[in-house]
Motif scaffolding. Sequence first.
Motif, PDB file in Angstrom:
ATOM      1  N   PHE A  52      -3.151  11.035 -13.599  1.00 28.38           N
ATOM      2  CA  PHE A  52      -3.149  10.224 -12.689  1.00 28.38           C
ATOM      3  C   PHE A  52      -4.017  10.906 -11.486  1.00 28.38           C
ATOM      4  O   PHE A  52      -4.928  10.368 -10.781  1.00 28.38           O
ATOM      5  CB  PHE A  52      -1.720   9.850 -12.157  1.00 28.38           C
TER       6      PHE A  52
ATOM      7  N   ARG B 195       2.651   1.466  -3.337  1.00 29.10           N
ATOM      8  CA  ARG B 195       1.785   2.006  -4.562  1.00 29.10           C
ATOM      9  C   ARG B 195       1.186   3.602  -4.154  1.00 29.10           C
ATOM     10  O   ARG B 195       1.459   4.200  -5.222  1.00 29.10           O
ATOM     11  CB  ARG B 195       0.372   1.303  -4.273  1.00 29.10           C
ATOM     12  N   ARG B 196       1.470   4.048  -3.081  1.00 28.48           N
ATOM     13  CA  ARG B 196       1.242   5.546  -2.835  1.00 28.48           C
ATOM     14  C   ARG B 196       2.520   5.981  -3.194  1.00 28.48           C
ATOM     15  O   ARG B 196       2.348   7.305  -4.000  1.00 28.48           O
ATOM     16  CB  ARG B 196       0.861   5.708  -1.321  1.00 28.48           C
TER      17      ARG B 196
ATOM     18  N   CYS C  14      -6.063   2.607   3.198  1.00 28.05           N
ATOM     19  CA  CYS C  14      -5.827   4.061   2.455  1.00 28.05           C
ATOM     20  C   CYS C  14      -5.455   3.414   0.990  1.00 28.05           C
ATOM     21  O   CYS C  14      -4.937   2.361   0.891  1.00 28.05           O
ATOM     22  CB  CYS C  14      -4.678   4.690   3.123  1.00 28.05           C
ATOM     23  N   SER C  15      -5.786   3.953   0.092  1.00 28.80           N
ATOM     24  CA  SER C  15      -5.492   3.909  -1.324  1.00 28.80           C
ATOM     25  C   SER C  15      -5.641   2.531  -1.917  1.00 28.80           C
ATOM     26  O   SER C  15      -5.481   2.068  -3.111  1.00 28.80           O
ATOM     27  CB  SER C  15      -3.874   3.988  -1.515  1.00 28.80           C
TER      28      SER C  15
ATOM     29  N   ILE D 226       0.792  -1.035  -0.031  1.00 26.48           N
ATOM     30  CA  ILE D 226      -0.068  -0.056   0.241  1.00 26.48           C
ATOM     31  C   ILE D 226       0.822   1.021  -0.053  1.00 26.48           C
ATOM     32  O   ILE D 226       0.559   2.235  -0.812  1.00 26.48           O
ATOM     33  CB  ILE D 226      -0.919  -0.011   1.304  1.00 26.48           C
TER      34      ILE D 226
ATOM     35  N   ARG E  24      -7.410  10.173  -9.718  1.00 29.62           N
ATOM     36  CA  ARG E  24      -7.550   9.584  -8.281  1.00 29.62           C
ATOM     37  C   ARG E  24      -8.525  10.421  -7.585  1.00 29.62           C
ATOM     38  O   ARG E  24      -9.384   9.989  -6.583  1.00 29.62           O
ATOM     39  CB  ARG E  24      -6.391   9.843  -7.842  1.00 29.62           C
ATOM     40  N   PHE E  25      -8.655  11.643  -7.815  1.00 33.50           N
ATOM     41  CA  PHE E  25      -9.535  12.642  -7.164  1.00 33.50           C
ATOM     42  C   PHE E  25     -10.772  13.212  -7.590  1.00 33.50           C
ATOM     43  O   PHE E  25     -11.583  13.771  -7.018  1.00 33.50           O
ATOM     44  CB  PHE E  25      -8.663  13.692  -6.573  1.00 33.50           C
TER      45      PHE E  25
ATOM     46  N   TRP F 250       1.111  12.715 -17.767  1.00 34.56           N
ATOM     47  CA  TRP F 250       0.813  11.658 -17.054  1.00 34.56           C
ATOM     48  C   TRP F 250       0.351  11.846 -15.662  1.00 34.56           C
ATOM     49  O   TRP F 250      -0.642  11.363 -14.927  1.00 34.56           O
ATOM     50  CB  TRP F 250       1.900  10.679 -16.900  1.00 34.56           C
ATOM     51  N   ALA F 251       1.072  12.598 -15.005  1.00 31.96           N
ATOM     52  CA  ALA F 251       0.910  13.130 -13.438  1.00 31.96           C
ATOM     53  C   ALA F 251      -0.609  13.826 -13.375  1.00 31.96           C
ATOM     54  O   ALA F 251      -1.262  13.407 -12.362  1.00 31.96           O
ATOM     55  CB  ALA F 251       1.979  14.076 -12.982  1.00 31.96           C
TER      56      ALA F 251
ATOM     57  N   VAL G 148       5.715  15.437  -9.283  1.00 30.29           N
ATOM     58  CA  VAL G 148       5.996  15.966 -10.874  1.00 30.29           C
ATOM     59  C   VAL G 148       5.136  17.294 -10.923  1.00 30.29           C
ATOM     60  O   VAL G 148       6.008  17.898 -11.418  1.00 30.29           O
ATOM     61  CB  VAL G 148       5.388  14.628 -11.850  1.00 30.29           C
TER      62      VAL G 148
ATOM     63  N   ALA H 224      -3.915  16.152  -0.515  1.00 24.97           N
ATOM     64  CA  ALA H 224      -4.125  14.920  -1.241  1.00 24.97           C
ATOM     65  C   ALA H 224      -3.748  13.460  -0.238  1.00 24.97           C
ATOM     66  O   ALA H 224      -4.357  12.573  -0.183  1.00 24.97           O
ATOM     67  CB  ALA H 224      -3.218  14.743  -2.431  1.00 24.97           C
TER      68      ALA H 224
ATOM     69  N   LEU I   1       4.240   9.973  -6.539  1.00 29.74           N
ATOM     70  CA  LEU I   1       5.018  10.443  -7.796  1.00 29.74           C
ATOM     71  C   LEU I   1       4.171  11.356  -8.604  1.00 29.74           C
ATOM     72  O   LEU I   1       4.988  12.569  -8.875  1.00 29.74           O
ATOM     73  CB  LEU I   1       5.235   9.234  -8.294  1.00 29.74           C
ATOM     74  N   SER I   2       2.990  11.163  -8.648  1.00 26.54           N
ATOM     75  CA  SER I   2       2.279  12.224  -9.725  1.00 26.54           C
ATOM     76  C   SER I   2       2.344  13.685  -9.114  1.00 26.54           C
ATOM     77  O   SER I   2       2.507  14.561  -9.874  1.00 26.54           O
ATOM     78  CB  SER I   2       0.937  11.855  -9.760  1.00 26.54           C
ATOM     79  N   LEU I   3       2.154  13.784  -7.728  1.00 23.43           N
ATOM     80  CA  LEU I   3       2.015  15.015  -7.328  1.00 23.43           C
ATOM     81  C   LEU I   3       3.336  15.643  -7.121  1.00 23.43           C
ATOM     82  O   LEU I   3       3.415  17.192  -7.412  1.00 23.43           O
ATOM     83  CB  LEU I   3       1.306  15.084  -5.959  1.00 23.43           C
TER      84      LEU I   3
ATOM     85  N   THR J 168       4.687   5.255  -5.593  1.00 24.17           N
ATOM     86  CA  THR J 168       4.727   5.411  -7.090  1.00 24.17           C
ATOM     87  C   THR J 168       3.430   5.869  -7.684  1.00 24.17           C
ATOM     88  O   THR J 168       3.646   6.082  -8.794  1.00 24.17           O
ATOM     89  CB  THR J 168       5.045   3.720  -7.450  1.00 24.17           C
ATOM     90  N   GLY J 169       2.644   6.044  -6.964  1.00 24.24           N
ATOM     91  CA  GLY J 169       1.429   6.560  -7.576  1.00 24.24           C
ATOM     92  C   GLY J 169       1.104   8.167  -7.373  1.00 24.24           C
ATOM     93  O   GLY J 169       1.498   8.903  -7.969  1.00 24.24           O
ATOM     94  N   ILE J 170       0.223   8.352  -6.413  1.00 22.10           N
ATOM     95  CA  ILE J 170      -0.291   9.593  -6.020  1.00 22.10           C
ATOM     96  C   ILE J 170       1.041  10.366  -5.465  1.00 22.10           C
ATOM     97  O   ILE J 170       0.842  11.517  -6.001  1.00 22.10           O
ATOM     98  CB  ILE J 170      -1.289   9.617  -4.951  1.00 22.10           C
TER      99      ILE J 170
END
Lengths: 623, 97
Positions: free
Chosen positions: B18, A463-464, B69-70, A460, B22-23, B14-15, A474, A528, A470-472, A466-468
């Motif tokens: 994504f 995943r956070r 979470c997530s 979990i 998500r939101f 991509w960011a 960037v 977030a 990472l995106s935020l 490499t997901g949320i």
Amino acid sequence: MNATAATLRIALVGNPNSGKTALFNRLTGSQQKVANYAGVTVERKEGRFVAPSGRVMQLLDLPGAYSLDAASPDEAITRDICEGRYPGEAVPDLIVCVADATNLRLHLRFVLEVKRLGRPLVLALNMMDAARKRGIRIDVGALEKALGIPVVETVAVQRGGAAALIERLDASVAPGPASVSAPVDSGAAATEANLHEQVRSMLAAAVTMPRATSAIDDAVDRVVLHPVGGLAILAVVMFLIFQAVFTWAAPVQDVITNGVTDLGVWVGGLLQSMPLLHSLVTDGLFAGLGTVLAFLPQILILFLFILMLEESGYLPRAAFLLDRMMFAAGLTGRSFIPLLSSFACAIPGIMATRSIQDPRDRLTTILVAPLMTCSARLPVYTLLIAAFIPRRTVLGLFNLQGVVLFVLYFAGVVSALAVAWVIKRMRSDKSEHALLMELPSYRLPNPRDVAIGLWERAKIFLRRVTGIILSLTVLLWFLSSFPAPPEGATQPAIDYSFAGVIGHWMTHVFAPIGFNWQICVALIPGLAAREVAVASLATVYAMSAADDAATAQLGATIASQWSLATALSLLAWYVFAPQCMSTLAVIRRETNSWRNVWISAGYLFGLAYLASLLTYQIARALT
Amino acid sequence: MLVQTLVISLAVAWASWFAAKRFLPVTSRRVQARVLASFDRSSSPDWLRDFARRTQPHSTSGGSCGDGCSACGGCAAAAAKPAVEAQPLVFRPRSKS
């Protein structure tokens, strides 16, 4: 399609903590959360497996229920599915009632209730290994005869422990199209008293028990449930957990930090000819994600203890111990498990409030659950503690940083109790105070289950990252890099970027609590997910750093640039806020009200600002 | 410079996608469906139509929020509405007796 090939829809029902989810995991190969207390499963879960004959079995794992006369929202799900009233869900072809073989006096009553539905039914006597250890002998044939349904023995936590059940299910013939059936009430005879009478006669005919409870459990309970000694033990256990979080994690954290730093410098060297890409990779990815990644060991150590406590059966005892205190604050002992779940994340904690029967108690618990320190706050706390609190021993025994972490967690608990108390004072009506809670038998934590739990938690977290996160990161890097500074600019480039402008504007509001513009910028993505605040701080400071190696040293950077008052103010802020947006969304979903969302967000931000203001101003006056 | 700009544009796109997914799960699904539907026209080449059909968003079927979470496909998703009538809090005044 012939009968053998037809999919059999099976529902697992039973009293809470009878091992339904463990059996579900055993049959389907799933890894749903299991723990040794009532109320872990609050939603229906679905899985499937193929029996040896090739037949597909569709399995529903339902929340535990003491009765089909539902008293709480999670019990209502079970009742509605069994009775065919659940929207979009067909009546199961077969019901498997799971009963704890060590506690048949309680569990058989529910079996009789389910039997009255008139659906095909199989009784799984689970935890037979524990029953045998306690010298409980069950005459399965006699029980089958008395109940009039098939009975099989299972040990859900053992490999092959569900073989007899699979064989029995495989032999079942799928009934014709299931109709929505009302409970088959066998008339006035099916009264509560009659059910108990039937259970007593069945136990007399089929079960031999040396004693009603386990001797070991009784001996341990005499100590851990002592009104004074029990509370002291609970305090020591919690204190030791936070000590371990700091002491044990440090070596592994150092390895991760150094590894990420070295890798960042090496990759940065390869990208020297491409300045923008170099900045994205080193200032954004390595500084931002690398800083957050270093907190994985601490999160896993915290969860190691939580998982072991969950498996041991100690947590409901803690709920019992704290019931009086929680009631005085406007909560009940039933709130304990949801609040404890909130230490992992407020979302499952808020979901777990479904096991609270009184809607007002449930709402109070939902509103204070975000005050429990979720694991996402751990990176923020440990970053600031490591940067500002010296690593020294207190009283020759305790790690000072661990003590501060314990105080922060304790502050979350105290503020939750205080808010609950205020809500209680504002309520015109009062709840009845009756905590009726089943205390499970103690169990040694199963290393495999603990390992699976830790692995899930690590997944979990990763995943956070490499997901949320990472995106935020960037996006924040982009906002911190563009637009380029105007010609003749005298300030650092980041001051002219979108992020810099937003951050400087926000300081009008946050300057009184000691936040600089970099902290203000980090607060936004922190909405977030709280860990993103750490990644954001790392990125923002890395954008201003002169060399690559400095980008991974966020702790050292803030220690040199922030005052102690600012650090303490930020810690106070994170005790209360910000809530992540997912938490607000789940509050909306569970309470079906936007008003509660605004109340929750509003009071938490208000408290956060007030706490930070007081902390900053007092700390500044004293230092 | 061109390679840098391209890589950074892709990373930022991509960011953004994504974070939106998500939101703002419902909105982002709706936008995705609308954009892909515009590719699936008789005038479009076969490969583009095939791509548009295969990448049409499905309704959410992620894990449950209760898993942690997530773990869910976005708690704000409309698809995750209460499953039973009894779930939302409904207050009824208690009798004074």
